[in-house]
Design a protein around this motif. Structure first.
Motif, PDB file in Angstrom:
ATOM      1  N   ILE A 110      35.885 -31.194  -9.321  1.00 24.53           N
ATOM      2  CA  ILE A 110      35.172 -32.379  -8.840  1.00 24.53           C
ATOM      3  C   ILE A 110      34.127 -31.953  -7.808  1.00 24.53           C
ATOM      4  O   ILE A 110      34.406 -31.175  -6.897  1.00 24.53           O
ATOM      5  CB  ILE A 110      36.137 -33.393  -8.199  1.00 24.53           C
ATOM      6  CG1 ILE A 110      37.162 -33.875  -9.234  1.00 24.53           C
ATOM      7  CG2 ILE A 110      35.371 -34.581  -7.617  1.00 24.53           C
ATOM      8  CD1 ILE A 110      36.576 -34.639 -10.381  1.00 24.53           C
ATOM      9  N   GLY A 111      32.913 -32.468  -7.931  1.00 25.18           N
ATOM     10  CA  GLY A 111      31.860 -32.189  -6.960  1.00 25.18           C
ATOM     11  C   GLY A 111      31.103 -30.898  -7.203  1.00 25.18           C
ATOM     12  O   GLY A 111      30.254 -30.526  -6.390  1.00 25.18           O
ATOM     13  N   THR A 112      31.352 -30.220  -8.321  1.00 22.57           N
ATOM     14  CA  THR A 112      30.672 -28.943  -8.554  1.00 22.57           C
ATOM     15  C   THR A 112      29.194 -29.134  -8.890  1.00 22.57           C
ATOM     16  O   THR A 112      28.359 -28.314  -8.529  1.00 22.57           O
ATOM     17  CB  THR A 112      31.373 -28.145  -9.666  1.00 22.57           C
ATOM     18  OG1 THR A 112      31.486 -28.955 -10.839  1.00 22.57           O
ATOM     19  CG2 THR A 112      32.767 -27.730  -9.213  1.00 22.57           C
ATOM     20  N   GLY A 113      28.874 -30.227  -9.583  1.00 21.95           N
ATOM     21  CA  GLY A 113      27.468 -30.544  -9.826  1.00 21.95           C
ATOM     22  C   GLY A 113      26.754 -30.905  -8.542  1.00 21.95           C
ATOM     23  O   GLY A 113      25.580 -30.567  -8.337  1.00 21.95           O
ATOM     24  N   ASP A 114      27.463 -31.585  -7.650  1.00 24.99           N
ATOM     25  CA  ASP A 114      26.900 -31.942  -6.341  1.00 24.99           C
ATOM     26  C   ASP A 114      26.684 -30.693  -5.494  1.00 24.99           C
ATOM     27  O   ASP A 114      25.718 -30.605  -4.737  1.00 24.99           O
ATOM     28  CB  ASP A 114      27.831 -32.903  -5.612  1.00 24.99           C
ATOM     29  CG  ASP A 114      28.210 -34.096  -6.460  1.00 24.99           C
ATOM     30  OD1 ASP A 114      27.372 -34.531  -7.273  1.00 24.99           O
ATOM     31  OD2 ASP A 114      29.338 -34.593  -6.331  1.00 24.99           O
ATOM     32  N   ALA A 115      27.598 -29.719  -5.627  1.00 24.48           N
ATOM     33  CA  ALA A 115      27.431 -28.453  -4.915  1.00 24.48           C
ATOM     34  C   ALA A 115      26.186 -27.724  -5.415  1.00 24.48           C
ATOM     35  O   ALA A 115      25.469 -27.093  -4.637  1.00 24.48           O
ATOM     36  CB  ALA A 115      28.666 -27.580  -5.095  1.00 24.48           C
ATOM     37  N   PHE A 116      25.931 -27.828  -6.720  1.00 22.13           N
ATOM     38  CA  PHE A 116      24.704 -27.241  -7.275  1.00 22.13           C
ATOM     39  C   PHE A 116      23.478 -27.916  -6.668  1.00 22.13           C
ATOM     40  O   PHE A 116      22.539 -27.249  -6.219  1.00 22.13           O
ATOM     41  CB  PHE A 116      24.693 -27.391  -8.792  1.00 22.13           C
ATOM     42  CG  PHE A 116      23.456 -26.828  -9.445  1.00 22.13           C
ATOM     43  CD1 PHE A 116      23.369 -25.476  -9.748  1.00 22.13           C
ATOM     44  CD2 PHE A 116      22.381 -27.651  -9.770  1.00 22.13           C
ATOM     45  CE1 PHE A 116      22.229 -24.940 -10.344  1.00 22.13           C
ATOM     46  CE2 PHE A 116      21.238 -27.131 -10.366  1.00 22.13           C
ATOM     47  CZ  PHE A 116      21.168 -25.770 -10.662  1.00 22.13           C
ATOM     48  N   ALA A 117      23.485 -29.250  -6.633  1.00 21.78           N
ATOM     49  CA  ALA A 117      22.348 -29.986  -6.074  1.00 21.78           C
ATOM     50  C   ALA A 117      22.152 -29.664  -4.598  1.00 21.78           C
ATOM     51  O   ALA A 117      21.024 -29.433  -4.144  1.00 21.78           O
ATOM     52  CB  ALA A 117      22.548 -31.488  -6.271  1.00 21.78           C
ATOM     53  N   GLY A 118      23.253 -29.634  -3.835  1.00 19.43           N
ATOM     54  CA  GLY A 118      23.149 -29.310  -2.413  1.00 19.43           C
ATOM     55  C   GLY A 118      22.628 -27.908  -2.191  1.00 19.43           C
ATOM     56  O   GLY A 118      21.784 -27.673  -1.320  1.00 19.43           O
ATOM     57  N   GLY A 119      23.120 -26.953  -2.994  1.00 23.92           N
ATOM     58  CA  GLY A 119      22.639 -25.585  -2.883  1.00 23.92           C
ATOM     59  C   GLY A 119      21.183 -25.457  -3.259  1.00 23.92           C
ATOM     60  O   GLY A 119      20.419 -24.708  -2.626  1.00 23.92           O
ATOM     61  N   LEU A 120      20.777 -26.194  -4.288  1.00 23.01           N
ATOM     62  CA  LEU A 120      19.375 -26.136  -4.721  1.00 23.01           C
ATOM     63  C   LEU A 120      18.441 -26.714  -3.655  1.00 23.01           C
ATOM     64  O   LEU A 120      17.393 -26.129  -3.349  1.00 23.01           O
ATOM     65  CB  LEU A 120      19.208 -26.897  -6.034  1.00 23.01           C
ATOM     66  CG  LEU A 120      17.806 -26.876  -6.625  1.00 23.01           C
ATOM     67  CD1 LEU A 120      17.403 -25.468  -7.042  1.00 23.01           C
ATOM     68  CD2 LEU A 120      17.706 -27.833  -7.815  1.00 23.01           C
TER      69      LEU A 120
END
Length: 335
Positions: free
Chosen positions: A272-282
């Motif tokens: 859960i939240g791995t796509g959000d981690a991608f967005a935050g990292g980007l």
């Protein structure tokens, strides 16, 4: 200093301990999250300055949610209070061949009654250099759409960079709005697109496939349709089973196509939240690295690391992400 503003619902997550189903357990753990909240906290953990805008319950649960955000350094000055309860979702974490399962209870949440009058965008966007939103917000309720649109219009006037993760989920659009028309109306204010072929096909009314060639063509089509969008980024997940996935990413920045190597995640703790981690990292990467590919690599590594943390949020630091990029993926002790 860069200041990022995120806008979206704050949710409480309830889960049985470990990989149990609800029928196996009478003990639950709770976490706070929500797509845009996860992005905000991820950026804050990297040292970024972030403000989250939302509406939450005016009770001790809402107080706890605000305290949770502030603990990570996320400003809650833009959060309104409501007499309605905080949105909740229930999660059973799967394993191996058994997938995870989610059930939402958010139809009458505090965020579901948000209106433009509840948000002071002029104040919330003061000194803002980046604004991030996802397709979940305009899908939830008309007030979310109208409030978001007001914020986007002002952000564009102020010259703010605007990123979007369309996150199209058909089951969320229940108030009568047409998803394609609504998302297209909002995309005109955006500059960075974080999404894959499914999201592009939805807003373009197209049927591109998942090949790299089609990703490039779909990106060109998207940039032509929405001239303010300058770059597209896509996180690609290859599942072996519920516990073992591979992550890579690809991009089109108007001039070149690049993709990263696969990162092997052989034991998923929580996806859960791995796509959000991608967005935050980007977002952090684009703000701090003068190189789109390096920013995308940073985002993919941040997403991979999120799989190792329980809860919705990526707790990784910049140094930890950079360590993965340097090839340190063995998990050996740091002494």
């Amino acid at each position: 200093m860069n200041q990022t503003v995120t806008f979206g619902e704050v949710l409480m997550r309830l889960s049985p301990l470990g990989n149990k189903k609800f029928m196996q357990s009478n003990r639950l753990e709770f976490y706070f999250g929500g797509t845009e909240v996860n992005v905000a906290i991820s950026i804050a953990n990297f040292g970024g300055k972030v403000r989250h805008v939302s509406s939450i319950s005016d009770d001790f649960i809402g107080d706890t949610a605000k305290s949770y955000l502030r603990k990570f350094g996320v400003s809650t000055a833009g959060i309104a209070r409501s007499k309605r309860p905080l949105g909740i979702y229930f999660l059973e974490v799967g394993a191996v061949m058994r997938p995870s399962a989610i059930s939402y209870n958010r139809s009458h949440s505090a965020f579901s009654e948000i209106t433009p009058t509840m948000v002071d965008w002029e104040k919330s966007l003061k000194r803002c250099t980046w604004f991030h939103w996802t397709g979940i917000t305009p899908a939830l309720c008309e007030g979310g759409y109208l409030t978001l649109k007001e914020g986007l219009i002002l952000a564009q006037k102020k010259g703010v960079e605007v990123s979007v993760d369309p996150t199209y989920r058909s089951g969320l659009w229940k108030y009568g709005a047409d998803p394609r028309d609504t998302l297209s109306n909002l995309l005109q204010y955006c500059t960075i697109f974080i999404g894959g072929i499914n999201e592009m096909n939805e807003v373009l009314g197209a049927d591109y496939n998942y090949s790299n060639e089609d990703f490039i063509e779909a990106s060109k089509h998207l940039l032509k349709e929405f001239p303010n969008i300058k770059k597209t980024f896509d996180k690609i997940r290859t599942p072996i089973n519920a516990s073992w996935h591979k992550i890579r990413s690809r991009m089109w920045n108007g001039n070149e196509y690049r993709e990263t190597l696969d990162l092997d995640i052989t034991h998923i703790v929580d996806r859960i939240g791995t796509g959000d981690a991608f967005a935050g990292g980007l977002i952090y990467g684009l703000q701090h690295f003068d190189d789109d590919y390096k920013a995308m690599e940073f985002a993919a590594a941040a997403s991979a690391l999120k799989h190792t943390y329980e809860g919705d949020v990526n707790f990784s630091s910049v140094d930890e992400v950079m360590s993965v990029l340097d090839g340190n993926t063995s998990g050996r002790f740091n002494r």
